[in-house]
Scaffold this motif. Structure first.
Motif, PDB file in Angstrom:
ATOM      1  N   SER A 123       0.833  -1.214   0.000  1.00 15.87           N
ATOM      2  CA  SER A 123       0.000   0.000   0.000  1.00 15.87           C
ATOM      3  C   SER A 123       0.864   1.261   0.000  1.00 15.87           C
ATOM      4  N   PRO A 124       1.908   1.298  -0.856  1.00 13.36           N
ATOM      5  CA  PRO A 124       2.775   2.482  -0.872  1.00 13.36           C
ATOM      6  C   PRO A 124       2.060   3.721  -1.395  1.00 13.36           C
ATOM      7  N   LEU A 125       0.922   3.523  -2.068  1.00 14.99           N
ATOM      8  CA  LEU A 125       0.144   4.654  -2.589  1.00 14.99           C
ATOM      9  C   LEU A 125      -0.984   5.040  -1.647  1.00 14.99           C
ATOM     10  N   VAL A 126      -0.964   4.473  -0.438  1.00 14.76           N
ATOM     11  CA  VAL A 126      -1.956   4.778   0.604  1.00 14.76           C
ATOM     12  C   VAL A 126      -3.381   4.556   0.077  1.00 14.76           C
ATOM     13  N   GLN A 127      -3.504   3.579  -0.817  1.00 14.36           N
ATOM     14  CA  GLN A 127      -4.789   3.244  -1.438  1.00 14.36           C
ATOM     15  C   GLN A 127      -5.495   4.488  -2.004  1.00 14.36           C
ATOM     16  N   ALA A 128      -4.679   5.395  -2.527  1.00 12.50           N
ATOM     17  CA  ALA A 128      -5.151   6.627  -3.195  1.00 12.50           C
ATOM     18  C   ALA A 128      -5.947   7.554  -2.291  1.00 12.50           C
ATOM     19  N   THR A 129      -5.779   7.406  -0.972  1.00 11.04           N
ATOM     20  CA  THR A 129      -6.551   8.239  -0.037  1.00 11.04           C
ATOM     21  C   THR A 129      -5.860   9.560   0.302  1.00 11.04           C
ATOM     22  N   ARG A 130      -4.601   9.750  -0.128  1.00 10.68           N
ATOM     23  CA  ARG A 130      -3.845  10.952   0.256  1.00 10.68           C
ATOM     24  C   ARG A 130      -3.373  11.762  -0.949  1.00 10.68           C
ATOM     25  N   MET A 131      -3.866  11.435  -2.124  1.00 11.84           N
ATOM     26  CA  MET A 131      -3.325  12.061  -3.329  1.00 11.84           C
ATOM     27  C   MET A 131      -3.516  13.575  -3.388  1.00 11.84           C
ATOM     28  N   LYS A 132      -4.492  14.107  -2.681  1.00 11.97           N
ATOM     29  CA  LYS A 132      -4.742  15.550  -2.724  1.00 11.97           C
ATOM     30  C   LYS A 132      -4.037  16.322  -1.610  1.00 11.97           C
ATOM     31  N   GLU A 133      -3.266  15.613  -0.807  1.00  6.41           N
ATOM     32  CA  GLU A 133      -2.517  16.283   0.263  1.00  6.41           C
ATOM     33  C   GLU A 133      -1.565  17.315  -0.366  1.00  6.41           C
ATOM     34  N   SER A 134      -1.486  18.465   0.250  1.00  8.39           N
ATOM     35  CA  SER A 134      -0.696  19.558  -0.322  1.00  8.39           C
ATOM     36  C   SER A 134       0.776  19.199  -0.485  1.00  8.39           C
ATOM     37  N   VAL A 135       1.323  18.435   0.462  1.00  5.26           N
ATOM     38  CA  VAL A 135       2.738  18.081   0.360  1.00  5.26           C
ATOM     39  C   VAL A 135       2.994  17.244  -0.887  1.00  5.26           C
ATOM     40  N   LEU A 136       2.080  16.366  -1.230  1.00  7.41           N
ATOM     41  CA  LEU A 136       2.227  15.561  -2.441  1.00  7.41           C
ATOM     42  C   LEU A 136       1.990  16.389  -3.696  1.00  7.41           C
ATOM     43  N   GLN A 137       0.982  17.229  -3.644  1.00  3.00           N
ATOM     44  CA  GLN A 137       0.675  18.070  -4.790  1.00  3.00           C
ATOM     45  C   GLN A 137       1.841  18.994  -5.118  1.00  3.00           C
ATOM     46  N   ASP A 138       2.449  19.564  -4.084  1.00  6.39           N
ATOM     47  CA  ASP A 138       3.578  20.472  -4.288  1.00  6.39           C
ATOM     48  C   ASP A 138       4.774  19.750  -4.915  1.00  6.39           C
ATOM     49  N   LEU A 139       5.076  18.551  -4.401  1.00  4.87           N
ATOM     50  CA  LEU A 139       6.211  17.792  -4.938  1.00  4.87           C
ATOM     51  C   LEU A 139       5.926  17.307  -6.354  1.00  4.87           C
TER      52      LEU A 139
END
Length: 282
Positions: free
Chosen positions: A196-212
């Protein structure tokens, strides 16, 4: 870290090579398992992470045969389920998995979770060691074991039980980093796998990910896979969509900086799957 590619491997304590990126088939429907696994192999994946409890071992193995690739080029993992703990049950489960895949041997067999108590865990390990000595399994490991379970098993191995903990597989991502377990395993030269390295797509909109993602011209999913690789882990992303299977492997043409990695060091413990690591005390 050294430059990696989809063809890169780590050497296990048994001397065998494990590809640095795997393809997971957890919850992949039976009617598409073979198709998507063949696609992954066509795209260059050489590592399939399966389990008896997934009920798609046969279809995963069919993909290996359909691919036309030499068996020795593909790393196949299965697991002894929590309902099959104990020497006799585990021995039967191992034989059933071997028969289901019918690919000569299983590269890696894990104890799926530390259920059943001490006697059951150690009996399961004994069955795995026997299968390894018989050449049916090449490397052994565990999944979802807490440090107290790992130390129990380590003591059993040192007492003469045989085998080695070559791999530890866990839900690992920035919101569930498990640094203590990863450190324990790495000190013993065991490879850490991240499911589950993609957190089952539950965190994709987190700002830290979006920024990176914006900074590197990549997707949030690619940032997460890259994070796992740069931690020295073997991530096991899964998808049933061809474009995403490909996307998850296109992570070797960029690198996260120390600052990027630091931004993903979060004060969080939020697994999205089950958590036997903490739930099973005995």
């Amino acid at each position: 870290m050294a430059d990696l590619s989809l063809q890169s491997t780590y050497k296990l304590k048994t001397g065998y090579e494990i590809p640095v990126l795997g393809f997971g088939v957890y919850q992949t429907p039976l009617d598409v398992t073979e198709k998507v696994t063949v696609k992954a192999l066509e795209l260059g994946y050489r590592h399939i992470d399966c389990a008896k409890v997934y009920e798609n071992e046969k279809e995963s193995a069919s993909a290996i045969r359909t691919s036309g690739l030499d068996r020795s080029k593909i790393f196949y993992t299965s697991k002894v389920p929590r309902t099959c703990m104990g020497y006799e049950k585990a021995k039967k489960a191992i034989e059933e998995s071997l028969a289901a895949v019918d690919i000569g041997y299983i590269d890696l067999m894990l104890v799926h979770a530390p259920h059943g108590g001490t006697e059951a865990r150690l009996g399961t390990w004994r069955a795995l060691v026997e299968a390894q000595k018989a050449g049916k399994i090449r490397s052994l490991g565990v999944s979802n074991f807490g440090i107290h379970h790992l130390e129990e098993l380590e003591a059993y191995i040192k007492s003469g039980a045989g085998g080695e903990i070559s791999v530890g597989q866990y839900e690992i991502h920035p919101w569930c980093p498990r640094e203590d377990i990863a450190e324990w395993l790495k000190k013993r030269n065991a490879v850490v796998e991240a499911y589950s390295p993609l957190v089952q797509a539950t965190r994709m909109k987190e700002s830290v990910l979006q920024d990176l993602a914006q900074k590197h011209g990549k997707t949030p999913a690619q940032i997460l896979v890259r994070w796992s690789l740069q931690k020295g882990y073997v991530p096991l992303p899964k998808s049933v969509t061809d474009s995403r299977i490909q996307e998850n492997a296109q992570v070797f043409d960029f690198a996260l900086s120390e600052e990027d990695m630091a931004s993903l060091k979060l004060d969080s413990y939020a697994p999205v799957c089950w958590d036997p690591v903490r739930e099973i005390k005995l």
